[in-house]
Design a protein around this motif. Structure first.
Motif, PDB file in Angstrom:
ATOM      1  N   GLN A  96      38.295  49.250 -47.679  1.00  0.00           N
ATOM      2  CA  GLN A  96      39.150  50.011 -48.588  1.00  0.00           C
ATOM      3  C   GLN A  96      38.860  49.661 -50.053  1.00  0.00           C
ATOM      4  O   GLN A  96      38.870  50.517 -50.924  1.00  0.00           O
ATOM      5  N   ARG A 119      35.942  55.439 -55.976  1.00  0.00           N
ATOM      6  CA  ARG A 119      36.900  56.403 -56.525  1.00  0.00           C
ATOM      7  C   ARG A 119      37.120  56.161 -58.009  1.00  0.00           C
ATOM      8  O   ARG A 119      37.232  57.101 -58.802  1.00  0.00           O
ATOM      9  N   GLN A 167      37.696  52.186 -52.980  1.00  0.00           N
ATOM     10  CA  GLN A 167      38.486  52.274 -54.208  1.00  0.00           C
ATOM     11  C   GLN A 167      37.608  52.137 -55.441  1.00  0.00           C
ATOM     12  O   GLN A 167      37.806  52.829 -56.440  1.00  0.00           O
TER      13      GLN A 167
END
Length: 251
Positions: free
Chosen positions: A23, A30, A27
């Motif tokens: 994750q 992103r 992130q």
């Protein structure tokens, strides 16, 4: 626009099979996309662009290839599509990008009340004048006619008092160049201050206009990030556009 194999995922749904993606790593990707002001152009076809099949029978599919575009690209080619092609000579699917401007059908624009009109007291005066007029018709017909007349009167009033906000804003910005040069030489900045006041007023109107179209209801009034709202409105156009229709026979 930036397209190709990024070898990263934006979200966990972009992977099927194998171990879960970190994750924290997604992130970071992103954050890079956001920092660059990129928008994912999406895809037409399979949702995965890379696949690997192992001898023990299990497989992994991931969406590693994508096309990203900034706001300027989206404004010019809002109807662009990214097609994922099928190929057997590579474990990556080729991207076929079709840049296309947004061609909206030609039809009469429906009346739309602009929230920015409320910044001018003339808006209320137009509505009050129409609504207070006396018509010798049935009350139910009278209400409908007043609503239609109110829309026409506001549209005419808007052309006079607001005009084309974007064109006016570009014009004022061009006009500001010479007064700034003159202010450096003469020390008189009155024209500069006057034009900047006009520009700030137009920026406020533009921000209100794109805020309304973007339907970002949680945004605060006064935010002048019109590029962000413009991008959201463009995304709504892309989402609402119908590319094709499939019949019950599958054609």
């Amino acid at each position: 626009m930036c397209a190709g194999d990024f070898n990263e995922l934006l979200k966990s749904l972009e992977k099927w099979g194998g171990s879960n993606k970190s994750q924290a790593q997604m992130q970071l990707f992103r954050e890079v996309v956001d920092e660059c002001g990129f928008i994912d152009l999406g895809f037409v076809g399979s949702q995965f662009t890379w696949q690997k099949h192992f001898a023990d029978g299990h497989s992994i599919w991931e969406r590693l290839d994508r096309a990203l575009a900034n706001n300027e690209w989206m404004l010019r080619f809002a109807e662009s599509r990214v097609h994922l092609l099928s190929v057997t000579s590579s474990d990556h699917s080729p991207l076929w990008i079709r840049p296309k401007s947004l061609d909206l059908p030609c039809f009469a624009k429906p009346f739309r009340f602009e929230e920015m009109w409320l910044s001018n007291k003339g808006c209320i005066e137009v509505v009050e004048a129409v609504w207070s007029s006396q018509e010798g018709l049935d009350p139910s017909v009278r209400v409908v006619q007043k609503i239609e007349k109110c829309g026409k009167e506001l549209t005419y009033w808007s052309k006079i008092h607001f005009g084309n906000v974007r064109s006016e804003l570009n014009l004022k910005r061009r006009l500001l160049i010479e007064p700034e040069k003159e202010a450096l030489q003469s020390g008189d900045n009155s024209r500069v201050r006057s034009l900047k006041a006009d520009i700030n007023d137009l920026l406020d109107k533009e921000s209100r206009m794109w805020l309304q179209r973007s339907k970002v209801l949680w945004a605060k009034n006064g935010d002048q990030n019109s590029n962000y709202f413009h991008r959201r409105a463009t995304q709504r156009y892309r989402k609402n556009s119908i590319v094709n229709i499939r019949t019950s026979e599958g054609q």
